[in-house]
Design a protein around this motif. Structure first.
Motif, short mmCIF file in Angstrom:
data_model
loop_
_atom_site.label_atom_id
_atom_site.label_comp_id
_atom_site.label_asym_id
_atom_site.label_seq_id
_atom_site.Cartn_x
_atom_site.Cartn_y
_atom_site.Cartn_z
N LEU A 236 -5.56 -5.88 0.50
CA LEU A 236 -4.25 -5.40 0.05
C LEU A 236 -3.13 -5.85 0.98
O LEU A 236 -2.04 -6.19 0.53
CB LEU A 236 -4.25 -3.87 -0.06
CG LEU A 236 -4.83 -3.30 -1.34
CD1 LEU A 236 -5.06 -1.79 -1.20
CD2 LEU A 236 -3.94 -3.60 -2.53
N GLU B 7 -3.44 -7.38 -9.78
CA GLU B 7 -4.51 -7.44 -8.78
C GLU B 7 -4.36 -6.28 -7.79
O GLU B 7 -5.34 -5.64 -7.41
CB GLU B 7 -4.46 -8.78 -8.04
CG GLU B 7 -5.53 -8.95 -7.00
CD GLU B 7 -5.44 -10.28 -6.25
OE1 GLU B 7 -6.17 -10.41 -5.23
OE2 GLU B 7 -4.67 -11.18 -6.65
N ARG B 8 -3.12 -6.00 -7.38
CA ARG B 8 -2.87 -4.90 -6.44
C ARG B 8 -3.30 -3.57 -7.07
O ARG B 8 -3.96 -2.76 -6.42
CB ARG B 8 -1.40 -4.86 -6.03
CG ARG B 8 -1.12 -3.69 -5.08
CD ARG B 8 0.22 -3.78 -4.41
NE ARG B 8 1.30 -3.65 -5.38
CZ ARG B 8 2.58 -3.78 -5.06
NH1 ARG B 8 2.94 -4.07 -3.82
NH2 ARG B 8 3.51 -3.64 -5.98
N GLU B 9 -2.94 -3.35 -8.33
CA GLU B 9 -3.32 -2.10 -9.02
C GLU B 9 -4.84 -1.97 -9.10
O GLU B 9 -5.38 -0.87 -8.89
CB GLU B 9 -2.70 -2.04 -10.42
CG GLU B 9 -1.21 -1.79 -10.41
CD GLU B 9 -0.81 -0.54 -9.65
OE1 GLU B 9 -1.43 0.52 -9.87
OE2 GLU B 9 0.10 -0.63 -8.80
N ILE C 249 3.15 -10.71 -2.31
CA ILE C 249 4.09 -10.10 -3.26
C ILE C 249 5.48 -10.00 -2.64
O ILE C 249 6.48 -10.32 -3.28
CB ILE C 249 3.56 -8.72 -3.74
CG1 ILE C 249 2.31 -8.91 -4.61
CG2 ILE C 249 4.65 -7.95 -4.49
CD1 ILE C 249 1.56 -7.64 -4.94
N LEU D 19 -2.42 -9.42 0.14
CA LEU D 19 -1.81 -9.46 -1.18
C LEU D 19 -0.37 -8.95 -1.13
O LEU D 19 0.54 -9.56 -1.71
CB LEU D 19 -2.64 -8.63 -2.16
CG LEU D 19 -2.10 -8.49 -3.59
CD1 LEU D 19 -1.95 -9.86 -4.25
CD2 LEU D 19 -3.02 -7.60 -4.40
N ASN D 20 -0.14 -7.85 -0.45
CA ASN D 20 1.22 -7.30 -0.36
C ASN D 20 2.17 -8.27 0.33
O ASN D 20 3.34 -8.37 -0.06
CB ASN D 20 1.21 -5.95 0.35
CG ASN D 20 0.72 -4.83 -0.55
OD1 ASN D 20 0.92 -4.86 -1.76
ND2 ASN D 20 0.06 -3.85 0.03
#
Length: 171
Positions: free
Chosen positions: A72, A42-44, A79, A75-76
């Motif tokens: 992002l 998803e990040r990519e 992660i 999301l980060n």
């Protein structure tokens, strides 16, 4: 310059970013390896989308870039806080995080299969339920043959555990 001296039409909208799946304060962000791979994918995709934005309308590009950057950031954080659970170390005869559980629900003759996963992986249409859900909590630590009972307003629903398995992730 103070924002008070900027023309109203020049002020950019602050993007409203929908929150990620709820992870209560203090809860550990458990994920399967598949879930972590999905988060990284998803990040990519978001980075590729942001880097490929059309330059024709600078204001629209800025707004869209801000929106993607906000997504992002959320999301980060997921992660960075993710704790991958090695499913091969789970007790194979008990329902724990990552287990695919085969259930007989009530008197239904059809068996149901659900995997207990992290909050970002949970998707009922894929038969993946969050480890924080009431049903997952009810099933945790149970073994084949055990019956877990969920107390509902109008009835009790029983879940008989018919099988427990853990998917093997091949790298």
């Amino acid at each position: 310059m103070s924002r008070g001296f900027v023309k109203e039409e020049d002020q950019e909208e602050v993007p409203m970013v929908p929150p990620r799946a709820d992870l209560p304060e203090g809860a550990i962000n458990y994920v399967t390896q598949v879930g972590m791979d999905e988060l990284l994918g998803e990040r990519e995709r978001l980075i590729t989308e942001r880097d490929g934005l059309d330059n024709t309308n600078e204001k629209e590009k800025r707004i869209t870039t801000n929106y993607i950057n906000a997504k992002l950031q959320l999301l980060n954080n997921r992660i960075l806080t993710a704790k991958i659970v090695d499913l091969s170390t789970q007790p194979q005869n008990e329902v724990r995080f990552g287990a695919i559980v085969t259930l007989k629900i009530g008197s239904d003759k059809n068996l149901q299969h659900y995997q207990i996963v992290g909050v970002d992986e949970a998707d009922i249409s894929k038969r993946k339920i969050s480890f924080l859900s009431p049903i997952a909590k009810l099933l945790t630590d149970k073994q084949v043959g055990d019956i877990a009972v969920l107390k509902l307003a109008k009835e009790d629903r029983s879940f008989k555990i018919m099988n427990i398995e853990y998917p093997q992730v091949h790298q």
